[in-house]
Structure formats: C-alpha cells, structure tokens
Motif scaffolding. Sequence first.
Motif, PDB file in Angstrom:
ATOM      1  N   ARG A 108       0.821  -1.225   0.000  1.00  0.00           N
ATOM      2  CA  ARG A 108       0.000   0.000   0.000  1.00  0.00           C
ATOM      3  C   ARG A 108       0.848   1.266   0.000  1.00  0.00           C
ATOM      4  NH1 ARG A 108      -4.632  -0.719   4.455  1.00  0.00           N
ATOM      5  NH2 ARG A 108      -5.031   1.476   3.892  1.00  0.00           N
ATOM      6  N   VAL A 109       1.962   1.238   0.676  1.00  0.00           N
ATOM      7  CA  VAL A 109       2.895   2.363   0.708  1.00  0.00           C
ATOM      8  C   VAL A 109       4.288   1.802   0.467  1.00  0.00           C
ATOM      9  CG1 VAL A 109       3.899   4.197   2.120  1.00  0.00           C
ATOM     10  CG2 VAL A 109       1.471   3.676   2.309  1.00  0.00           C
ATOM     11  N   GLU A 110       5.101   2.515  -0.274  1.00  0.00           N
ATOM     12  CA  GLU A 110       6.455   2.029  -0.575  1.00  0.00           C
ATOM     13  C   GLU A 110       7.179   1.636   0.708  1.00  0.00           C
ATOM     14  OE1 GLU A 110       8.780   3.576  -4.380  1.00  0.00           O
ATOM     15  OE2 GLU A 110       8.226   5.215  -3.036  1.00  0.00           O
ATOM     16  N   THR A 111       7.465   0.336   0.818  1.00  0.00           N
ATOM     17  CA  THR A 111       8.119  -0.188   2.019  1.00  0.00           C
ATOM     18  C   THR A 111       9.262  -1.092   1.608  1.00  0.00           C
ATOM     19  OG1 THR A 111       5.971  -0.193   3.135  1.00  0.00           O
ATOM     20  CG2 THR A 111       7.759  -1.393   4.201  1.00  0.00           C
ATOM     21  N   ASP A 112      10.446  -0.771   2.076  1.00  0.00           N
ATOM     22  CA  ASP A 112      11.624  -1.540   1.703  1.00  0.00           C
ATOM     23  C   ASP A 112      11.542  -2.948   2.288  1.00  0.00           C
ATOM     24  OD1 ASP A 112      14.560  -2.533   2.234  1.00  0.00           O
ATOM     25  OD2 ASP A 112      14.709  -0.990   0.682  1.00  0.00           O
ATOM     26  N   MET A 113      11.579  -3.955   1.413  1.00  0.00           N
ATOM     27  CA  MET A 113      11.392  -5.329   1.866  1.00  0.00           C
ATOM     28  C   MET A 113      12.516  -5.783   2.788  1.00  0.00           C
ATOM     29  SD  MET A 113      11.119  -8.855  -0.310  1.00  0.00           S
ATOM     30  CE  MET A 113      11.085 -10.446   0.536  1.00  0.00           C
ATOM     31  N   THR A 114      13.750  -5.559   2.384  1.00  0.00           N
ATOM     32  CA  THR A 114      14.890  -6.055   3.162  1.00  0.00           C
ATOM     33  C   THR A 114      14.929  -5.423   4.549  1.00  0.00           C
ATOM     34  OG1 THR A 114      16.159  -6.421   1.135  1.00  0.00           O
ATOM     35  CG2 THR A 114      17.398  -6.303   3.198  1.00  0.00           C
ATOM     36  N   ILE A 115      14.768  -4.102   4.615  1.00  0.00           N
ATOM     37  CA  ILE A 115      14.833  -3.408   5.898  1.00  0.00           C
ATOM     38  C   ILE A 115      13.646  -3.781   6.782  1.00  0.00           C
ATOM     39  CG2 ILE A 115      14.787  -1.133   7.002  1.00  0.00           C
ATOM     40  CD1 ILE A 115      16.323  -0.058   4.589  1.00  0.00           C
ATOM     41  N   PHE A 116      12.464  -3.898   6.176  1.00  0.00           N
ATOM     42  CA  PHE A 116      11.283  -4.248   6.976  1.00  0.00           C
ATOM     43  C   PHE A 116      11.487  -5.560   7.717  1.00  0.00           C
ATOM     44  CE2 PHE A 116       7.423  -6.692   7.564  1.00  0.00           C
ATOM     45  CZ  PHE A 116       6.619  -5.801   8.256  1.00  0.00           C
ATOM     46  N   PHE A 117      11.830  -6.618   6.978  1.00  0.00           N
ATOM     47  CA  PHE A 117      11.919  -7.927   7.625  1.00  0.00           C
ATOM     48  C   PHE A 117      13.108  -8.019   8.575  1.00  0.00           C
ATOM     49  CE2 PHE A 117       9.023  -9.275   4.198  1.00  0.00           C
ATOM     50  CZ  PHE A 117       8.114  -9.980   4.953  1.00  0.00           C
ATOM     51  N   ARG A 118      14.196  -7.327   8.254  1.00  0.00           N
ATOM     52  CA  ARG A 118      15.347  -7.358   9.160  1.00  0.00           C
ATOM     53  C   ARG A 118      14.995  -6.658  10.474  1.00  0.00           C
ATOM     54  NH1 ARG A 118      20.109 -10.404   9.350  1.00  0.00           N
ATOM     55  NH2 ARG A 118      21.541  -9.343  10.762  1.00  0.00           N
ATOM     56  N   ASN A 119      14.358  -5.507  10.382  1.00  0.00           N
ATOM     57  CA  ASN A 119      14.012  -4.764  11.602  1.00  0.00           C
ATOM     58  C   ASN A 119      12.859  -5.389  12.371  1.00  0.00           C
ATOM     59  OD1 ASN A 119      16.029  -2.994  11.015  1.00  0.00           O
ATOM     60  ND2 ASN A 119      14.718  -1.244  10.561  1.00  0.00           N
ATOM     61  N   LEU A 120      12.056  -6.206  11.695  1.00  0.00           N
ATOM     62  CA  LEU A 120      10.934  -6.865  12.367  1.00  0.00           C
ATOM     63  C   LEU A 120      11.416  -7.719  13.531  1.00  0.00           C
ATOM     64  CD1 LEU A 120       7.836  -7.295  12.234  1.00  0.00           C
ATOM     65  CD2 LEU A 120       8.296  -9.295  10.782  1.00  0.00           C
ATOM     66  N   SER A 121      12.643  -8.200  13.436  1.00  0.00           N
ATOM     67  CA  SER A 121      13.166  -9.068  14.501  1.00  0.00           C
ATOM     68  C   SER A 121      13.390  -8.309  15.800  1.00  0.00           C
ATOM     69  CB  SER A 121      14.481  -9.714  14.055  1.00  0.00           C
ATOM     70  OG  SER A 121      15.502  -8.733  13.914  1.00  0.00           O
ATOM     71  N   THR A 122      13.368  -6.973  15.740  1.00  0.00           N
ATOM     72  CA  THR A 122      13.591  -6.189  16.974  1.00  0.00           C
ATOM     73  C   THR A 122      12.305  -5.961  17.745  1.00  0.00           C
ATOM     74  OG1 THR A 122      13.284  -4.046  15.856  1.00  0.00           O
ATOM     75  CG2 THR A 122      15.514  -4.998  15.833  1.00  0.00           C
ATOM     76  N   VAL A 123      11.151  -6.338  17.187  1.00  0.00           N
ATOM     77  CA  VAL A 123       9.871  -6.210  17.890  1.00  0.00           C
ATOM     78  C   VAL A 123       9.833  -7.206  19.045  1.00  0.00           C
ATOM     79  CG1 VAL A 123       7.361  -6.486  17.690  1.00  0.00           C
ATOM     80  CG2 VAL A 123       8.659  -5.377  15.839  1.00  0.00           C
ATOM     81  N   SER A 124       9.380  -6.764  20.186  1.00  0.00           N
ATOM     82  CA  SER A 124       9.319  -7.645  21.360  1.00  0.00           C
ATOM     83  C   SER A 124       7.880  -8.027  21.675  1.00  0.00           C
ATOM     84  CB  SER A 124       9.948  -6.960  22.579  1.00  0.00           C
ATOM     85  OG  SER A 124       9.095  -5.942  23.065  1.00  0.00           O
ATOM     86  N   LYS A 125       7.723  -9.019  22.502  1.00  0.00           N
ATOM     87  CA  LYS A 125       6.400  -9.518  22.861  1.00  0.00           C
ATOM     88  C   LYS A 125       5.581  -8.490  23.639  1.00  0.00           C
ATOM     89  CE  LYS A 125       7.666 -14.427  22.982  1.00  0.00           C
ATOM     90  NZ  LYS A 125       7.696 -15.672  23.786  1.00  0.00           N
ATOM     91  N   GLU A 126       6.243  -7.554  24.305  1.00  0.00           N
ATOM     92  CA  GLU A 126       5.545  -6.577  25.123  1.00  0.00           C
ATOM     93  C   GLU A 126       5.158  -5.326  24.350  1.00  0.00           C
ATOM     94  OE1 GLU A 126       8.448  -8.060  26.166  1.00  0.00           O
ATOM     95  OE2 GLU A 126       7.294  -9.510  27.368  1.00  0.00           O
ATOM     96  N   ASP A 127       5.611  -5.194  23.115  1.00  0.00           N
ATOM     97  CA  ASP A 127       5.379  -3.961  22.360  1.00  0.00           C
ATOM     98  C   ASP A 127       3.908  -3.785  21.991  1.00  0.00           C
ATOM     99  OD1 ASP A 127       8.028  -3.306  22.443  1.00  0.00           O
ATOM    100  OD2 ASP A 127       8.482  -3.972  20.400  1.00  0.00           O
ATOM    101  N   SER A 128       3.438  -2.555  22.051  1.00  0.00           N
ATOM    102  CA  SER A 128       2.116  -2.226  21.520  1.00  0.00           C
ATOM    103  C   SER A 128       2.223  -2.105  20.004  1.00  0.00           C
ATOM    104  CB  SER A 128       1.645  -0.892  22.096  1.00  0.00           C
ATOM    105  OG  SER A 128       2.483   0.171  21.623  1.00  0.00           O
ATOM    106  N   GLY A 129       1.084  -1.981  19.340  1.00  0.00           N
ATOM    107  CA  GLY A 129       1.094  -1.849  17.895  1.00  0.00           C
ATOM    108  C   GLY A 129       1.878  -0.647  17.431  1.00  0.00           C
ATOM    109  N   ILE A 130       1.744   0.484  18.137  1.00  0.00           N
ATOM    110  CA  ILE A 130       2.448   1.713  17.753  1.00  0.00           C
ATOM    111  C   ILE A 130       3.949   1.556  17.922  1.00  0.00           C
ATOM    112  CG2 ILE A 130       2.770   4.159  18.307  1.00  0.00           C
ATOM    113  CD1 ILE A 130      -0.164   4.280  19.117  1.00  0.00           C
ATOM    114  N   ILE A 131       4.370   1.031  19.059  1.00  0.00           N
ATOM    115  CA  ILE A 131       5.806   0.848  19.320  1.00  0.00           C
ATOM    116  C   ILE A 131       6.402  -0.145  18.324  1.00  0.00           C
ATOM    117  CG2 ILE A 131       7.488  -0.042  20.966  1.00  0.00           C
ATOM    118  CD1 ILE A 131       5.730   1.067  23.204  1.00  0.00           C
ATOM    119  N   ALA A 132       5.667  -1.213  18.045  1.00  0.00           N
ATOM    120  CA  ALA A 132       6.152  -2.214  17.095  1.00  0.00           C
ATOM    121  C   ALA A 132       6.303  -1.604  15.702  1.00  0.00           C
ATOM    122  CB  ALA A 132       5.204  -3.401  17.057  1.00  0.00           C
TER     123      ALA A 132
END
Length: 541
Positions: free
Chosen positions: A400-424
Amino acid sequence: MEYLCVIPKKISILYNSRFIMKLHIQNKFTSQLPADPTVENYPRQVEQAGFSYVLPVKPSNPSLIHTSAEVANAIGLSDEDTISLDFLNVFSGNKVYPETKPFALCYAGHQFGNWAGQLGDGRAINLTEVVHDNKIFTLQLKGAGPTPYSRTADGFAVLRSSIREYLCAEAMHYLGVPTTRSLSLMLSGDQVVRDVLYNGNPAYEKGAIVCRVAPSFIRFGSFEMFASRKDHTNLKLLADFTIKNHFPNIKEEGVEKYIAFFEEVTQTTLKMIVEWQRVGFVHGVMNTDNMSIHGLTIDYGPYGWLEDYNTGWTPNTTDNQHKRYRFGNQPEIALWNLYQLANAMYPLVEEAKPLEIILEAFSIDYEKEYLIMMLNKLGLQDKKESDLFLVGTLVELLERVETDMTIFFRNLSTVSKEDSGIIAFNAIKEACYTEKDLDETILKDWYDWFENYTIRINEETLSDTDRKVQMNKVNPKYVLRNYMAQLCIDDADKGDYTLLNELFKMLKNPYDEQPNFQKWFAKRPDWARDKVGCSMLSCSS
C-alpha cells in the motif's frame, strides 16, 4: 582470500604452452552426446546434435579483475593457481587447457511465452568438465566470442553486465539460494559495441569475461530442442545421460526413471522459486532456455532485488508492458515452464497422467512451502490457522505504501512480545520510503496488524532474543541492490575495483551485522530511482 589484481600489459607476451595449474578433467558430455559434425564457426541451424565444438576468441590483452578463491578451491585449484599465468590464460579464453575441447550447447526455448526455436549458447563457451572431491563441475566462459548459436550477435560481453553476473551469483550462493557460481572476472582488453537502452545510440564499452561454474548447463530448452524436432533418439540419450551423471539417486528403470527425473526437477525448481521470493529476488528473464534442470538460478541478465515490496515489479525493460516475469508471477511462470519441459519429456513417457499429477501438485506444494517460508521470516514456528490471514494482510500492507522489503523484515526481529502496535510499527518505520504517505487509515491498519503479530509471537515458546536470532538467519541484512552494483560498475569503468572488493566481501556474510558496512543497509537513494542501471535494465550485454 579473494584476489584483486590487474595483470600488467607486458606480461601478456610471456605466455607459454606448459601448464603448471592442474585440473582433473573429464569429457563425459562431449564423449557421450552427439556433436555437430560441422566445425566451422558461423550462425546456423544445428540438427541432431547436443553441442558444437568452438574455440574462444583470444582476447587482445586479458587482465584479471577478481577471483572467488572458494570456487577455485571447490574445483581443485589452490590460491596460488588463481594468480598464475595458466589461470589468466585459460579463464580468459587465451589458451585451451590440455585434453579439452571447448563447446557450445544447442538448445531451444520459449521466450516471453512464445516458441523461439533453436537458441543455444550464443555467448557462452563450455571449457570442460572437471571432477574434484567426487563432485562434477562444468566451467563455462561467458563473453568469449561467437558460436554457431550467436545468430546476429557477436558473442562478447561488456564489463557492466559481467560485474553484475559475477557479483550476483556469489551473493545468491551466500544467501542460500541455489545458483551457478562465479570463478573469475576478467577484462578482455577489447572494446565491444552495445546499445544500452536499445534507442539507437550504440557506444563502445570495455569487454569482459566471466567464468561460470555449475554441475552442468543443461536447460529445459535442451530437452525442448530434441523434442521439437521429433529427434526422440537423442532426446532419450540426453535424458539418460543427465540422470546417470547428475541424478544418481534415481534408481528407477524404464519409463519410471523419466517420471522420477521430472518430479525431482519440479521439486528443485519449486524450492529455488521459494528462495527467490524469500529474499526478494526477481530474475527478469524466466524463459525456458534460462531454466536449469538442476534447479539453479542461471543466466543473470536484467535481474533485481525488490526495493519497495511490489509484487508487480520487473527489472526488465523488455517486459515492462506485460510484466510477465514480475516478482509476484514467478511461481506461475516456473509452473508454465515445467509444463513445457513435461511436453518435451512426454515422448519418453508416452502417458500424460504421471506428468500431470506432478504438475498439478506444484501449486499446492508451493503454497505450503511459501507459507512456511513466510512464517520463518516472521519468526513463527508453530503453525496456526490464523497465520495465513496474518501473512496475507501483511503482504497487502507492504504494497500500500512504498516499504523496503529487506529493511522491513530485518528490523521486524527487533519487535518484542511486550510492544504495543504503535511501538512495534516504529521499529520498522525506517523501511517506509515516504512517511507523508502514511495517513491515519494506513497507520491504523499497521497498528492493528502489529497488535495481531505481538499476540501471535506471545503464543510462541521462543524468547525475543532467540526469535531474533532465528529471524536474522532467513532475513538478510545486505543484498545486491541495483544501485550498489551500478556504483561498482561506474568505478570499475574508471579502473577502480575497490568497491567491487568491498561488496564481494560484504555479500559473503549477508546475514551478519557487519558494522563496517552499515551504510549499505539503507533504502534506495532518490537519485537511483530512475537512473539507468539502478531501476530497470535491458538485456543488452
């Protein structure tokens, strides 16, 4: 170690016929399959033959730019061999290695969905087969001159396309994607005329030669060639040779042998496509003559990695209108190509049903493998019924919006179980190309997705730390973006190979953090969006 060197001009006159470099040569393909009886090298239709003998054109002043020591060692060469005059001579096409007879393969193919008839190795010359550590390798020069299959082309290659092929094949290998390998990259010392954009403005460019390495360079089109001419004798000969020498695990006999062969080719092709989709690679020219029977990525022409996640993107200017070979269509094209191989194999099976069963299973198997792959990228191990929806909505959001595939999935690993949707979401916000496009509706959808994602990772037993480790094994930090390759080409045109060395070193460890190369973990710069060589490319070599 990898070697970067330019051979001084005067050394080119010191060559002699005595070879110190030793290779374990075998010539099974040329000794067991029919050769073209005509030895003259001119464009022609070649009947009832699997190949034509042809010599490389001697380059005027060859020089070595780069060598992959790992590939050299794999074929039985030492590090010292790779900086020898023997190496320079053989892999520039300047001399023929003893007891070998270089040859070009005869094959046909479907190009952009249309039958093209005879194609063949128009700018590739197989030097020989070698055996090392009980593995078979075929050594092939790309850009070493014309063959009987060159048609109206000259058979040479230029530095820009050669750099792209040399780097990409090795980058793909280290990413874990099945591929041919690159042994060496050399300048020929000659100038080659090319019209980069096919717009009537040809210009001289530096000629170059890449040595490619694979178990063989047999393609879907190799079987199509014999089948299209109803040469069933040689079709059987090719199939029997291929199975015996490259698929020793197949023990069946008779018709069952050919069915087992087709099934294995289907499965390895499927696995290759899944890996392409995992790293965001787009081949650009998935013609049947560019499909390896080994399930290897082959023939790196106008390829590219996704910058923004766009399933409709193709890097090929020739394909810009219909986008047949776009990212999202690669699984369907692979299946279409397998149908053409099945048609070619049919005379050996003489029954459609066994081949149809294998083909019909492809889409089902692919969907299963694709989902597993995507769940791995998301760090999910225990499959849930809701996962298909989670993946599907993610793909929709990424587009829907230009989103870099490589950076998105690499940074996704930094999301934690306690994060809210906004923080994630803030953890991956860096991947968005234009933040002003993130209106309230899109942001809400992202926040909702991340709320579902954090709920989902809380159902997993892995800790945040362990999940990150697992995700970083399948989500690369560094890929060979087109603009990076173009910067390398620009420098190389000036005789500066520093960046080539840097990229080669970085791409050998694409999943590692490599702080020294952090600058390459970045979105495509604005200047590269429409620059020639950085967005779309032609088939010009």
